[in-house]
Design an enzyme around this catalytic site. Structure first.
Site, PDB file in Angstrom:
ATOM      1  N   LEU A  49     -30.516 -67.129  -9.979  1.00  0.00           N
ATOM      2  CA  LEU A  49     -31.745 -66.602 -10.572  1.00  0.00           C
ATOM      3  C   LEU A  49     -32.700 -67.652 -11.629  1.00  0.00           C
ATOM      4  O   LEU A  49     -33.656 -67.791 -11.509  1.00  0.00           O
ATOM      5  CB  LEU A  49     -31.332 -65.472 -11.250  1.00  0.00           C
ATOM      6  CG  LEU A  49     -30.638 -64.395 -10.432  1.00  0.00           C
ATOM      7  CD1 LEU A  49     -30.298 -63.173 -11.405  1.00  0.00           C
ATOM      8  CD2 LEU A  49     -31.635 -63.912  -9.120  1.00  0.00           C
ATOM      9  N   ILE A  50     -31.593 -68.136 -12.225  1.00  0.00           N
ATOM     10  CA  ILE A  50     -32.229 -69.593 -13.203  1.00  0.00           C
ATOM     11  C   ILE A  50     -32.830 -70.736 -12.344  1.00  0.00           C
ATOM     12  O   ILE A  50     -34.158 -70.725 -12.727  1.00  0.00           O
ATOM     13  CB  ILE A  50     -31.159 -69.921 -14.014  1.00  0.00           C
ATOM     14  CG1 ILE A  50     -30.408 -69.121 -15.117  1.00  0.00           C
ATOM     15  CG2 ILE A  50     -31.632 -71.244 -14.874  1.00  0.00           C
ATOM     16  CD1 ILE A  50     -29.544 -69.465 -15.841  1.00  0.00           C
TER      17      ILE A  50
ATOM     18  N   GLY B   7     -28.123 -64.712 -16.433  1.00  0.00           N
ATOM     19  CA  GLY B   7     -27.026 -65.631 -16.443  1.00  0.00           C
ATOM     20  C   GLY B   7     -26.671 -66.252 -15.145  1.00  0.00           C
ATOM     21  O   GLY B   7     -25.958 -67.373 -15.078  1.00  0.00           O
ATOM     22  N   GLU B   8     -27.374 -65.681 -14.004  1.00  0.00           N
ATOM     23  CA  GLU B   8     -26.643 -66.169 -12.810  1.00  0.00           C
ATOM     24  C   GLU B   8     -27.420 -67.508 -12.377  1.00  0.00           C
ATOM     25  O   GLU B   8     -28.797 -67.504 -12.574  1.00  0.00           O
ATOM     26  CB  GLU B   8     -26.942 -65.069 -11.821  1.00  0.00           C
ATOM     27  CG  GLU B   8     -26.380 -65.407 -10.251  1.00  0.00           C
ATOM     28  CD  GLU B   8     -26.541 -64.349  -9.488  1.00  0.00           C
ATOM     29  OE1 GLU B   8     -26.781 -64.743  -8.184  1.00  0.00           O
ATOM     30  OE2 GLU B   8     -26.776 -63.103  -9.813  1.00  0.00           O
ATOM     31  N   ALA B   9     -26.769 -68.648 -11.909  1.00  0.00           N
ATOM     32  CA  ALA B   9     -27.620 -69.724 -11.814  1.00  0.00           C
ATOM     33  C   ALA B   9     -28.683 -69.842 -10.524  1.00  0.00           C
ATOM     34  O   ALA B   9     -29.539 -70.501 -10.814  1.00  0.00           O
ATOM     35  CB  ALA B   9     -26.465 -70.999 -11.264  1.00  0.00           C
TER      36      ALA B   9
END
Length: 166
Positions: free
Chosen positions: A127-128, A123-125
């Site tokens: 990591l995305i 969910g963390e930007a």
């Protein structure tokens, strides 16, 4: 230098990598992979991979780890896999993981779907962003004429993901 004792083997942690000092263990590679999957899903990815390295089934290289992650992808916990490969310290594993995928002559959305079926995005930007950067680089490598550069592919991939999140 930490030393971990395994069954009939001695492992050293050298420069952040587990070094197996005994390679020929009696259990089959398939059984080792099955054990590693169980540990991966129950205790965590790092511990599951450690089981493989300790048993001598794989070397502690991004390529060997990525091979395991692809081979056992259908039964690995997708959330844990996504969290693991997108961590900053695991970028080489993410790169090797994506390198094992072929997006040649695929439409962008089709390739992105195929990529995202392998694991669940965290969910963390940040990591995305790492995952999309790796995907975009590989997509551009496989289809150099589709986008002028990998950055353009990244912007589109990241934007598509961000537009589809809550």
């Amino acid at each position: 230098m930490p030393v971990v004792a395994g069954s009939k083997t001695r492992i050293l942690l050298i420069d952040g990598k587990w070094q197996n000092k005994q390679k020929n263990l009696s259990a089959s590679t398939e059984a080792k992979f099955k054990d590693a999957v169980k540990v991966f899903n129950e205790k965590g990815p790092k511990q599951g991979i450690e089981v493989l390295v300790l048993s001598g089934a794989i070397e502690n290289t991004p390529e060997d780890i990525a091979r395991f992650l692809h081979k056992e992808n259908e039964i690995l916990n997708p959330e844990k896999l996504g969290e693991f490969i997108t961590k900053r310290e695991n970028v080489p594993i993410l790169q090797a993981f994506v390198k094992r995928m072929n997006f040649e002559n695929m439409e962008f959305d089709q390739a992105l779907r195929q990529f995202l079926q392998k694991f669940r995005l965290p969910g963390e930007a940040q990591l995305i962003e790492r995952a999309m950067e790796a995907f975009a680089g590989r997509y551009h490598e496989n289809n150099p004429d589709f986008f002028p550069d990998a950055d353009t592919a990244f912007i589109l991939a990241f934007s598509l993901i961000m537009l589809n999140t809550d």
